[in-house]
Design a protein around this motif. Structure first.
Motif, PDB file in Angstrom:
ATOM      1  N   ASP A   1       0.524  -1.049   0.144  1.00  0.00           N
ATOM      2  CA  ASP A   1      -0.193  -0.183  -0.252  1.00  0.00           C
ATOM      3  C   ASP A   1       1.021   1.432   0.267  1.00  0.00           C
ATOM      4  OD1 ASP A   1      -2.819  -1.898   0.076  1.00  0.00           O
ATOM      5  OD2 ASP A   1      -2.243  -1.699   2.388  1.00  0.00           O
ATOM      6  N   ILE A   2       2.297   1.001   0.316  1.00  0.00           N
ATOM      7  CA  ILE A   2       2.976   2.250  -0.020  1.00  0.00           C
ATOM      8  C   ILE A   2       2.705   3.175  -1.167  1.00  0.00           C
ATOM      9  CG2 ILE A   2       5.371   3.509  -0.395  1.00  0.00           C
ATOM     10  CD1 ILE A   2       5.871   0.935   1.501  1.00  0.00           C
ATOM     11  N   ALA A   3       2.596   4.713  -1.462  1.00  0.00           N
ATOM     12  CA  ALA A   3       1.784   4.711  -2.527  1.00  0.00           C
ATOM     13  C   ALA A   3       3.175   6.172  -2.839  1.00  0.00           C
ATOM     14  CB  ALA A   3       0.742   5.971  -2.159  1.00  0.00           C
ATOM     15  N   PHE A   4       4.162   5.160  -3.270  1.00  0.00           N
ATOM     16  CA  PHE A   4       4.603   5.955  -4.337  1.00  0.00           C
ATOM     17  C   PHE A   4       4.844   6.048  -5.340  1.00  0.00           C
ATOM     18  CE2 PHE A   4       8.299   5.787  -0.642  1.00  0.00           C
ATOM     19  CZ  PHE A   4       6.887   6.546   0.438  1.00  0.00           C
ATOM     20  N   ASP A   5       5.851   6.200  -6.477  1.00  0.00           N
ATOM     21  CA  ASP A   5       5.672   6.853  -7.966  1.00  0.00           C
ATOM     22  C   ASP A   5       6.723   4.967  -8.263  1.00  0.00           C
ATOM     23  OD1 ASP A   5       5.119   9.123  -7.651  1.00  0.00           O
ATOM     24  OD2 ASP A   5       6.709   9.671  -6.947  1.00  0.00           O
ATOM     25  N   LEU A   6       7.206   4.677  -7.676  1.00  0.00           N
ATOM     26  CA  LEU A   6       8.127   3.371  -8.677  1.00  0.00           C
ATOM     27  C   LEU A   6       8.208   2.150  -7.439  1.00  0.00           C
ATOM     28  CD1 LEU A   6      11.281   5.130 -11.104  1.00  0.00           C
ATOM     29  CD2 LEU A   6       8.736   4.116 -11.441  1.00  0.00           C
ATOM     30  N   ALA A   7       8.222   1.811  -7.787  1.00  0.00           N
ATOM     31  CA  ALA A   7       8.671   0.111  -7.571  1.00  0.00           C
ATOM     32  C   ALA A   7       9.580  -0.666  -7.581  1.00  0.00           C
ATOM     33  CB  ALA A   7       8.009  -0.562  -6.661  1.00  0.00           C
ATOM     34  N   ARG A   8      10.755  -1.337  -7.547  1.00  0.00           N
ATOM     35  CA  ARG A   8      11.844  -2.124  -7.668  1.00  0.00           C
ATOM     36  C   ARG A   8      11.621  -3.582  -7.522  1.00  0.00           C
ATOM     37  NH1 ARG A   8      13.679   2.317  -4.346  1.00  0.00           N
ATOM     38  NH2 ARG A   8      15.031   0.472  -3.427  1.00  0.00           N
ATOM     39  N   PRO A   9      10.948  -4.166  -8.533  1.00  0.00           N
ATOM     40  CA  PRO A   9      11.042  -5.540  -8.190  1.00  0.00           C
ATOM     41  C   PRO A   9      12.402  -6.191  -8.621  1.00  0.00           C
ATOM     42  CG  PRO A   9       9.763  -4.915  -9.921  1.00  0.00           C
ATOM     43  CD  PRO A   9       9.355  -4.297  -9.310  1.00  0.00           C
ATOM     44  N   GLY A  10      13.002  -7.339  -8.281  1.00  0.00           N
ATOM     45  CA  GLY A  10      14.045  -8.086  -8.706  1.00  0.00           C
ATOM     46  C   GLY A  10      13.777  -9.459  -8.498  1.00  0.00           C
ATOM     47  N   ILE A  11      13.897 -10.281  -7.191  1.00  0.00           N
ATOM     48  CA  ILE A  11      14.104 -11.524  -7.651  1.00  0.00           C
ATOM     49  C   ILE A  11      12.614 -11.671  -7.870  1.00  0.00           C
ATOM     50  CG2 ILE A  11      13.771 -11.815  -4.641  1.00  0.00           C
ATOM     51  CD1 ILE A  11      16.046 -14.448  -6.850  1.00  0.00           C
ATOM     52  N   ALA A  12      11.151 -11.181  -7.358  1.00  0.00           N
ATOM     53  CA  ALA A  12      10.250 -11.528  -7.347  1.00  0.00           C
ATOM     54  C   ALA A  12       9.594 -11.744  -8.865  1.00  0.00           C
ATOM     55  CB  ALA A  12       8.770 -10.408  -6.773  1.00  0.00           C
TER      56      ALA A  12
END
Length: 374
Positions: A212-223
């Motif tokens: 639910d963190i409402a930031f602009d980007l998220a950085r998935p790696g292993i998932a």
């Protein structure tokens, strides 16, 4: 699938796409994905993975080094490529020429890079408790100075969660503290009339445990590659991730070994009865952990388990196929993946070797052909 190579990794692009959309579904609608493709996309093939993700709409990527970034750009990857690690200011011309985005790892570093006089895009890294890279969240004046360069163009601000993979009370409290400290920095930047650009803090576990963190980007790696660092980890978001990589090799020889005759280096395996041994055309130089044979490692041949025997060599290893009928030269060996009703996961190998899946897949070497299927 068969190839002419001695060892190959099958990369399922349909699974990669599925995982991307599963992670996007978990995030707020305004949050975009910055795909982490460092370390050759965790062993999956950085160029091919990034180009495929480009084709299906991903325009933000993260790598560890300038060399990785330049390789992607030279092969036509479009959009933002953020270098998460340190790049010498002496490489300012390359950062500019290839239109790369550099992390400002400290205020002093930012000033040094700015002095090179190039209009380079940057993200400012805030250290909120990881103590690896970034300007400390306590150093408010230094952080603010990063947003007033002469030449650099700030288009992002980020931090990194160090224990978001754990749901233990103390670890959750630490993550909550990191988030509070990061938000306080972002609020201060904005209160000074400055633009933090795209704000981001979540990597894979940050997405799965704090969606639910409402930031602009998220950085998935292993998932993104369908894995957790540890298969037994509990996560809040039950995303239906699908492993993208299978690792296979070939039986190069089958030999009958009499009882009491040693097999391999160091005579670590001396059979008490007659056995049939198959040699497999992959070894520790290709990324197979050398201690896997000592910790219950096995492979799949003709849909059945074959235990590793003796020492894993640089280019090959041996398995016991006494109980498997009709094993012959040229048969496919599955190290990671499914064969019939049996499956070996990267997570199982990681557990056997006392490490994380990230290491198991990212260490797969360049001699292993990548074969892309959809």
């Amino acid at each position: 699938m068969r190839t002419s190579n001695r060892a190959w990794a099958e990369i399922n692009l349909a699974h990669l796409k599925h995982n991307l959309f599963e992670l996007m579904r978990a995030l707020p609608s305004r949050c975009s994905v910055m795909a982490v493709v460092k370390a050759n996309a965790y062993g999956h093939g950085g160029i091919e993975v990034a180009k495929f993700l480009n084709e299906i709409g991903v325009i933000h990527f993260a790598v560890a080094s300038i060399e990785e970034a330049i390789e992607l750009r030279r092969h036509g990857v479009q959009g933002e490529i953020l270098i998460l690690g340190y790049t010498s200011p002496d490489r300012a011309d390359d950062l500019f020429s290839y239109q790369l985005t550099q992390t400002i790892v400290s205020a002093d570093y930012g000033r040094a890079l700015d002095e090179r006089g190039r209009k380079i895009k940057v993200h400012v890294k805030i250290d909120t408790g990881m103590h690896r890279l970034g300007e400390s969240h306590r150093n408010t004046d230094e952080i603010l100075s990063c947003f007033n360069p002469i030449h650099l163009r700030v288009n992002g601000t980020y931090s990194h969660l160090s224990v978001s993979d754990s749901l233990d009370r103390e670890k959750v409290a630490f993550t909550t503290m990191q988030l509070a400290q990061f938000n306080a920095v972002i609020d201060r930047i904005r209160s000074e009339g400055l633009n933090p650009g795209n704000v981001h803090i979540q990597s894979s576990y940050g997405i799965l445990n704090y969606p639910d963190i409402a930031f602009d980007l998220a950085r998935p790696g292993i998932a993104l590659y369908g894995l957790l660092s540890n298969e037994e980890d509990r996560v809040v978001t039950q995303a239906k991730l699908q492993p993208v990589l299978s690792l296979r090799a070939t039986v190069s020889q089958v030999s009958d070994v009499p009882a009491h005759h040693p097999v391999g280096y160091g005579h670590k395996f001396i059979p008490s009865q007659d056995v049939r041994i198959a040699t497999v055309s992959i070894g520790y130089a290709d990324g197979i952990p050398k201690n896997l044979a000592d910790n219950g490692g096995y492979v799949l041949i003709r849909g059945q388990r074959a235990n590793m025997t003796g020492s894993i060599c640089m280019d090959q290893f041996m398995v016991d196929v006494t109980s498997i009928e009709e094993v012959r030269q040229g048969d496919t060996v599955t190290i990671i993946g499914q064969d019939g009703t049996e499956t070996i996961t990267a997570g199982l190998i990681a557990k056997q070797c006392g490490t994380v899946t990230n290491e198991i897949v990212s260490r797969i070497g360049s001699r292993v052909e990548r074969v892309y299927v959809s």
